[in-house]
Design a protein around this motif. Structure first.
Motif, PDB file in Angstrom:
ATOM      1  N   ARG A 145       0.802  -1.211   0.000  1.00  0.00           N
ATOM      2  CA  ARG A 145       0.000   0.000   0.000  1.00  0.00           C
ATOM      3  C   ARG A 145       0.842   1.272   0.000  1.00  0.00           C
ATOM      4  O   ARG A 145       0.521   2.241  -0.705  1.00  0.00           O
ATOM      5  CB  ARG A 145      -0.929  -0.014   1.218  1.00  0.00           C
ATOM      6  N   ASN A 146       1.921   1.277   0.766  1.00  0.00           N
ATOM      7  CA  ASN A 146       2.665   2.524   0.988  1.00  0.00           C
ATOM      8  C   ASN A 146       4.077   2.562   0.421  1.00  0.00           C
ATOM      9  O   ASN A 146       4.670   3.632   0.344  1.00  0.00           O
ATOM     10  CB  ASN A 146       2.761   2.796   2.500  1.00  0.00           C
ATOM     11  N   TYR A 147       4.607   1.377   0.048  1.00  0.00           N
ATOM     12  CA  TYR A 147       6.012   1.353  -0.388  1.00  0.00           C
ATOM     13  C   TYR A 147       6.177   0.548  -1.673  1.00  0.00           C
ATOM     14  O   TYR A 147       7.089  -0.256  -1.803  1.00  0.00           O
ATOM     15  CB  TYR A 147       6.899   0.762   0.716  1.00  0.00           C
ATOM     16  N   ARG A 148       5.292   0.810  -2.625  1.00  0.00           N
ATOM     17  CA  ARG A 148       5.414   0.145  -3.924  1.00  0.00           C
ATOM     18  C   ARG A 148       6.615   0.672  -4.694  1.00  0.00           C
ATOM     19  O   ARG A 148       7.212  -0.038  -5.494  1.00  0.00           O
ATOM     20  CB  ARG A 148       4.142   0.335  -4.746  1.00  0.00           C
ATOM     21  N   GLY A 149       6.957   1.940  -4.465  1.00  0.00           N
ATOM     22  CA  GLY A 149       8.119   2.524  -5.115  1.00  0.00           C
ATOM     23  C   GLY A 149       7.761   3.251  -6.395  1.00  0.00           C
ATOM     24  O   GLY A 149       6.791   2.919  -7.078  1.00  0.00           O
ATOM     25  N   ARG A 150       8.568   4.248  -6.712  1.00  0.00           N
ATOM     26  CA  ARG A 150       8.405   4.967  -7.967  1.00  0.00           C
ATOM     27  C   ARG A 150       9.063   4.185  -9.089  1.00  0.00           C
ATOM     28  O   ARG A 150       9.937   3.361  -8.860  1.00  0.00           O
ATOM     29  CB  ARG A 150       9.046   6.362  -7.874  1.00  0.00           C
ATOM     30  N   ASP A 151       8.616   4.453 -10.313  1.00  0.00           N
ATOM     31  CA  ASP A 151       9.210   3.787 -11.463  1.00  0.00           C
ATOM     32  C   ASP A 151      10.683   4.162 -11.583  1.00  0.00           C
ATOM     33  O   ASP A 151      11.041   5.335 -11.591  1.00  0.00           O
ATOM     34  CB  ASP A 151       8.465   4.197 -12.743  1.00  0.00           C
ATOM     35  N   LYS A 152      11.552   3.156 -11.668  1.00  0.00           N
ATOM     36  CA  LYS A 152      12.993   3.415 -11.681  1.00  0.00           C
ATOM     37  C   LYS A 152      13.419   4.224 -12.896  1.00  0.00           C
ATOM     38  O   LYS A 152      14.320   5.065 -12.816  1.00  0.00           O
ATOM     39  CB  LYS A 152      13.760   2.085 -11.648  1.00  0.00           C
ATOM     40  N   HIS A 153      12.775   3.995 -14.048  1.00  0.00           N
ATOM     41  CA  HIS A 153      13.129   4.748 -15.253  1.00  0.00           C
ATOM     42  C   HIS A 153      12.822   6.234 -15.062  1.00  0.00           C
ATOM     43  O   HIS A 153      13.625   7.098 -15.432  1.00  0.00           O
ATOM     44  CB  HIS A 153      12.367   4.197 -16.454  1.00  0.00           C
ATOM     45  N   LYS A 154      11.681   6.526 -14.412  1.00  0.00           N
ATOM     46  CA  LYS A 154      11.314   7.910 -14.172  1.00  0.00           C
ATOM     47  C   LYS A 154      12.260   8.558 -13.171  1.00  0.00           C
ATOM     48  O   LYS A 154      12.616   9.727 -13.301  1.00  0.00           O
ATOM     49  CB  LYS A 154       9.868   7.982 -13.649  1.00  0.00           C
ATOM     50  N   VAL A 155      12.670   7.774 -12.166  1.00  0.00           N
ATOM     51  CA  VAL A 155      13.595   8.310 -11.184  1.00  0.00           C
ATOM     52  C   VAL A 155      14.922   8.683 -11.847  1.00  0.00           C
ATOM     53  O   VAL A 155      15.482   9.744 -11.595  1.00  0.00           O
ATOM     54  CB  VAL A 155      13.835   7.286 -10.045  1.00  0.00           C
TER      55      VAL A 155
END
Length: 232
Positions: free
Chosen positions: A218-228
């Protein structure tokens, strides 16, 4: 390059940041050691030295390989999850993979043990130890679920929830006490005592995994690495 220079102010900030986690580490470790060792004393009080010997042999032989497997998986998981959390503020993919992997390993190992434990003990240690193999069967719910749990036990530290580990160990100690009290009052045979306690402890571990997985999902799926990487 050298790291940032240590200063009193920086040291105080680091200590303040990790104070709650550090303050829980020692009591959690004490509770963990108690949970792992108290059953020998309870079995001795409820039954006999002979039964302690059978139980001790059953637990050590069955738990040792599972502990080695979960320890190795936990180390790999921590490295990958920590790296993912630093990069994307999440590690759901790593957690899900580890849970599914350890669940498959657990089923692959536990099912044959449940069928073959008595003859294995009889062949390996002599016919007099066959009883220890039957006690292993009583411990299977605990061993199966704990293999999965131990592989991700470090995850709450990544998200600053060290208290979860403390509460889990405290709850485990509580259900062990509950099983002991029931066996004492009802004069249960050792097989029923171990089976009921194993099921209770498995339920606690399973609840811990469900809470951890639901929170991370719910809270720590993470941002897309490519976007980061693009934004940086």
């Amino acid at each position: 390059l050298p790291g940032p220079r240590s200063t009193p102010r920086r040291d105080r900030l680091i200590m303040a940041r990790y104070a709650s986690q550090i303050s829980l580490d020692i009591p959690t470790a004490v509770l963990l050691a108690t949970v792992l060792n108290i059953m020998n004393f309870l079995v001795l009080d409820l039954y006999s030295r002979e039964e302690v010997g059978y139980y001790s042999m059953a637990y050590r032989v069955a738990a040792l390989p599972l502990t080695l497997i979960s320890g190795a998986l936990a180390e790999v998981f921590y490295q990958k999850a920590s790296a993912s959390f630093r990069a994307t503020q999440g590690f759901w993919r790593e957690l899900k993979f580890n849970l599914l992997l350890t669940l498959a390993i657990s089923l692959f190992i536990i099912v044959p043990i449940g069928v073959l434990a008595p003859p294995i003990f009889s062949i390996a240690f002599g016919p007099q130890w066959e009883r220890a193999g039957y006690l292993v069967i009583c411990l299977l719910p605990l061993l199966a679920v704990r293999l999965v749990t131990d592989s991700v036990q470090i995850a709450p530290l990544i998200i600053g929830r060290a208290a979860w580990r403390f509460v889990t160990q405290l709850t485990l100690l509580g259900v062990i006490g509950l099983g002991y009290a029931a066996a004492k009052i009802l004069q249960l045979p050792i097989e029923e005592f171990l089976t009921s306690t194993s099921l209770l402890m498995a339920a606690v571990y399973a609840s811990y995994v469900v809470l951890l997985a639901s929170t991370v999902r719910r809270n720590y799926r993470g941002r897309d690495k490519h976007k980061v990487q693009t934004s940086s």
